[in-house]
Design a protein around this motif. Sequence first.
Motif, PDB file in Angstrom:
ATOM      1  N   PHE A 261       0.828  -1.197   0.000  1.00 16.19           N
ATOM      2  CA  PHE A 261       0.000   0.000   0.000  1.00 16.19           C
ATOM      3  C   PHE A 261       0.871   1.260   0.000  1.00 16.19           C
ATOM      4  CE2 PHE A 261      -2.398  -2.960   3.039  1.00 16.19           C
ATOM      5  CZ  PHE A 261      -3.050  -3.613   2.001  1.00 16.19           C
ATOM      6  N   GLY A 262       0.333   2.324  -0.568  1.00 15.91           N
ATOM      7  CA  GLY A 262       0.977   3.622  -0.420  1.00 15.91           C
ATOM      8  C   GLY A 262       1.434   4.297  -1.689  1.00 15.91           C
ATOM      9  N   LEU A 263       1.701   3.537  -2.767  1.00 13.79           N
ATOM     10  CA  LEU A 263       2.145   4.170  -4.007  1.00 13.79           C
ATOM     11  C   LEU A 263       0.988   4.894  -4.698  1.00 13.79           C
ATOM     12  CD1 LEU A 263       4.562   1.726  -5.894  1.00 13.79           C
ATOM     13  CD2 LEU A 263       5.138   3.784  -4.618  1.00 13.79           C
ATOM     14  N   SER A 264       1.274   6.006  -5.311  1.00 11.61           N
ATOM     15  CA  SER A 264       0.276   6.691  -6.122  1.00 11.61           C
ATOM     16  C   SER A 264      -0.029   5.850  -7.349  1.00 11.61           C
ATOM     17  CB  SER A 264       0.795   8.063  -6.558  1.00 11.61           C
ATOM     18  OG  SER A 264       1.856   7.909  -7.493  1.00 11.61           O
ATOM     19  N   GLU A 265      -1.126   6.147  -8.014  1.00 13.42           N
ATOM     20  CA  GLU A 265      -1.486   5.395  -9.213  1.00 13.42           C
ATOM     21  C   GLU A 265      -0.427   5.558 -10.300  1.00 13.42           C
ATOM     22  OE1 GLU A 265      -5.509   6.923  -7.597  1.00 13.42           O
ATOM     23  OE2 GLU A 265      -3.384   7.407  -7.422  1.00 13.42           O
ATOM     24  N   GLU A 266       0.120   6.743 -10.433  1.00  9.79           N
ATOM     25  CA  GLU A 266       1.165   6.980 -11.430  1.00  9.79           C
ATOM     26  C   GLU A 266       2.383   6.106 -11.153  1.00  9.79           C
ATOM     27  OE1 GLU A 266       1.246   8.797 -14.112  1.00  9.79           O
ATOM     28  OE2 GLU A 266      -0.572  10.009 -13.974  1.00  9.79           O
ATOM     29  N   ALA A 267       2.792   6.065  -9.906  1.00  9.12           N
ATOM     30  CA  ALA A 267       3.957   5.267  -9.534  1.00  9.12           C
ATOM     31  C   ALA A 267       3.671   3.778  -9.693  1.00  9.12           C
ATOM     32  CB  ALA A 267       4.363   5.580  -8.093  1.00  9.12           C
ATOM     33  N   ALA A 268       2.412   3.374  -9.430  1.00 10.53           N
ATOM     34  CA  ALA A 268       2.058   1.959  -9.566  1.00 10.53           C
ATOM     35  C   ALA A 268       2.147   1.504 -11.022  1.00 10.53           C
ATOM     36  CB  ALA A 268       0.651   1.734  -9.019  1.00 10.53           C
ATOM     37  N   VAL A 269       1.659   2.338 -11.934  1.00 13.19           N
ATOM     38  CA  VAL A 269       1.754   2.001 -13.362  1.00 13.19           C
ATOM     39  C   VAL A 269       3.215   1.812 -13.765  1.00 13.19           C
ATOM     40  CG1 VAL A 269       1.423   2.868 -15.701  1.00 13.19           C
ATOM     41  CG2 VAL A 269      -0.417   3.088 -14.032  1.00 13.19           C
ATOM     42  N   THR A 270       4.040   2.719 -13.341  1.00 16.43           N
ATOM     43  CA  THR A 270       5.460   2.636 -13.682  1.00 16.43           C
ATOM     44  C   THR A 270       6.098   1.381 -13.094  1.00 16.43           C
ATOM     45  OG1 THR A 270       5.601   5.050 -13.788  1.00 16.43           O
ATOM     46  CG2 THR A 270       7.667   3.844 -13.532  1.00 16.43           C
ATOM     47  N   ALA A 271       5.709   1.029 -11.870  1.00 17.62           N
ATOM     48  CA  ALA A 271       6.255  -0.170 -11.225  1.00 17.62           C
ATOM     49  C   ALA A 271       5.883  -1.427 -12.006  1.00 17.62           C
ATOM     50  CB  ALA A 271       5.746  -0.269  -9.790  1.00 17.62           C
ATOM     51  N   ILE A 272       4.657  -1.496 -12.519  1.00 21.19           N
ATOM     52  CA  ILE A 272       4.239  -2.654 -13.309  1.00 21.19           C
ATOM     53  C   ILE A 272       4.995  -2.682 -14.636  1.00 21.19           C
ATOM     54  CG2 ILE A 272       2.280  -3.767 -14.464  1.00 21.19           C
ATOM     55  CD1 ILE A 272       0.490  -2.474 -12.272  1.00 21.19           C
ATOM     56  N   GLN A 273       5.148  -1.528 -15.257  1.00 22.65           N
ATOM     57  CA  GLN A 273       5.909  -1.452 -16.506  1.00 22.65           C
ATOM     58  C   GLN A 273       7.348  -1.949 -16.326  1.00 22.65           C
ATOM     59  OE1 GLN A 273       5.303   2.756 -17.357  1.00 22.65           O
ATOM     60  NE2 GLN A 273       4.120   2.242 -19.191  1.00 22.65           N
ATOM     61  N   ASN A 274       7.929  -1.648 -15.164  1.00 27.26           N
ATOM     62  CA  ASN A 274       9.321  -1.995 -14.902  1.00 27.26           C
ATOM     63  C   ASN A 274       9.487  -3.401 -14.333  1.00 27.26           C
ATOM     64  OD1 ASN A 274      10.067   0.545 -15.773  1.00 27.26           O
ATOM     65  ND2 ASN A 274      10.163   1.416 -13.711  1.00 27.26           N
ATOM     66  N   GLY A 275       8.378  -4.122 -14.183  1.00 28.42           N
ATOM     67  CA  GLY A 275       8.445  -5.482 -13.654  1.00 28.42           C
ATOM     68  C   GLY A 275       8.655  -5.543 -12.157  1.00 28.42           C
ATOM     69  N   GLU A 276       8.422  -4.439 -11.456  1.00 29.02           N
ATOM     70  CA  GLU A 276       8.585  -4.406 -10.002  1.00 29.02           C
ATOM     71  C   GLU A 276       7.306  -4.797  -9.286  1.00 29.02           C
ATOM     72  OE1 GLU A 276       9.702  -0.382  -9.593  1.00 29.02           O
ATOM     73  OE2 GLU A 276      11.758  -0.673 -10.332  1.00 29.02           O
ATOM     74  N   ALA A 277       6.186  -4.860 -10.004  1.00 29.99           N
ATOM     75  CA  ALA A 277       4.895  -5.274  -9.456  1.00 29.99           C
ATOM     76  C   ALA A 277       4.111  -5.926 -10.591  1.00 29.99           C
ATOM     77  CB  ALA A 277       4.135  -4.088  -8.875  1.00 29.99           C
TER      78      ALA A 277
END
Length: 553
Positions: free
Chosen positions: A252-268
Amino acid sequence: MKKLLLAASAAALLAGTWLAPAQAEYLKEHRGGTIRLLARSAAGTLDPHINYTDQGWQMYQPIYDGLVAFRKAEGMDGFTIVPDLAEALPQVSNDGKTFTFKLRKGIKFSSGQDLGVKDVVASFQRIFKVSGPTSGTFYAGIVGADKCLADTKSCTLEGGVVTDEAAGTITINITKPDAELLYKLALPHAVVLPADTPAEDMGSKPIPSTGAYMISAFDPNKGMTVSRNPNFKQWSEEAQPDGYPDVVQYDFGLSEEAAVTAIQNGEADWMFDALPSDRLGELGSKSMDQLHISPLSAWWYAPLNNRLAPFDNEKARQAVAYAIDRNTLVKLFGGKVLASPVCQVLPPDFPGHEDYCPFTKDPGAKWSAPDLDKAKQLVEDSGTKGQKVTIIVEDTAISRSIGVYLQTVLTSIGYVADVKPISSNIQFTYIQNTNNKVQMSVTQWYKDYPAASDFLNILFSCASFREGSDASINIAGFCDKEIDAKMQKALDLGVTDQAAADKLWAEVDRQVTDKAPAVGLFTPKRLDFVSKRLGNFKFNRQFNWMITQSWVQ
């Protein structure tokens, strides 16, 4: 956006081709690893008898079990009721008022305790002892429920839930036939917990579970860890299948923008919150095979407190309904591919739905345009012009943008409006509690099960309103005795003639819409963005993506 729709549809078709191999072969090849999920915040209490959020209910599916369950299958098959902790669907007798279940043997809780009939009885009592949000609606027909609702602490449900320990049976007696009872028993509010579970909201403390997984760690500010239940042995692939990942880590805690980037980078691997609209074009062009779009039976709406000024005045409520430009809201959510304007309560393609929109420039079947002149006149006529209104929204990108838009609308028709975002972890319970004096809010409702009553009776019946409670799901505080009586008539009629009952629900939908206790904003679709390493994406129409039925490389 058209390109995005085609891409998402193609991804859904590709996902369907992954289902051909038998589950056992998949488990052998893909078992293990950690699926990483992201959300802006936790979904409130962990207690399944109290939590009433889409986020919570989705996660409960591989964790908790009831006597029956919705089938863990894709699409419309997910609406089918199958036996879960019970060996079979119940024997029904006494003119549809007695349901007898036989409990499966050999099931253990994640704590190592054996599951027994005593746990079933205690769990049904607990629904009332913790003042569960649906105790006065879904389960009020159980014999003895009236006494439990009047005095929660001493609830016994005597004569309502009867067991035979030697035979391993549980008999549920209801006061009159209920065509929707099995649906209600398949929901998280009726899951079976250990008999010694305290009769209070367990908050951040995990409760032992019977499913393939258990909650092993939880911090509402950081995340939740879901791991395999060491005592689980699959008894029904339809009701509670084994899963692929060893761990589901929900942060929990990441903004939606940061979450999208994390999925793109394979971190989530996935995010719960709606994708930011400013990223949709990018994802549609660069990540087409990672998108899945799915229909939902849901609506976004703005409850208006019928018991506080200015919205204790019907004309003031109707003014807001006329003033809102639903097309603007659709754009804020991501465009016509992902949302459609709505005026009424029941969503399209849902039992009892008949197109109806009185609050628009050209009243009729569909919404056409806002009518600001009509709205301003109603504000004048109501005598509420100049009053202050605070709109409480979730602290997410889309909810904040909708709140700011509604603030401008209210200001334009004569109110002094402001918007207050609060954490999604508490917003839903906050706006339900009358002690917080919330005049207006923005929230969503996703069907519990496919029946008109689940929108109209749950959200707008007198029984769903509870003064000073975090579990008062009738957020608007709406109570109309005549409409209540018609809803009860429709529920009774559904036992013998569902088609006729749905016609009656359509009448109720129109009457509630006319009173404007809440303003319908739009009906959404679900757009899921997953990592490249995630496979076997399955979307269940009842509880959305089946998380543990996916695997990670």
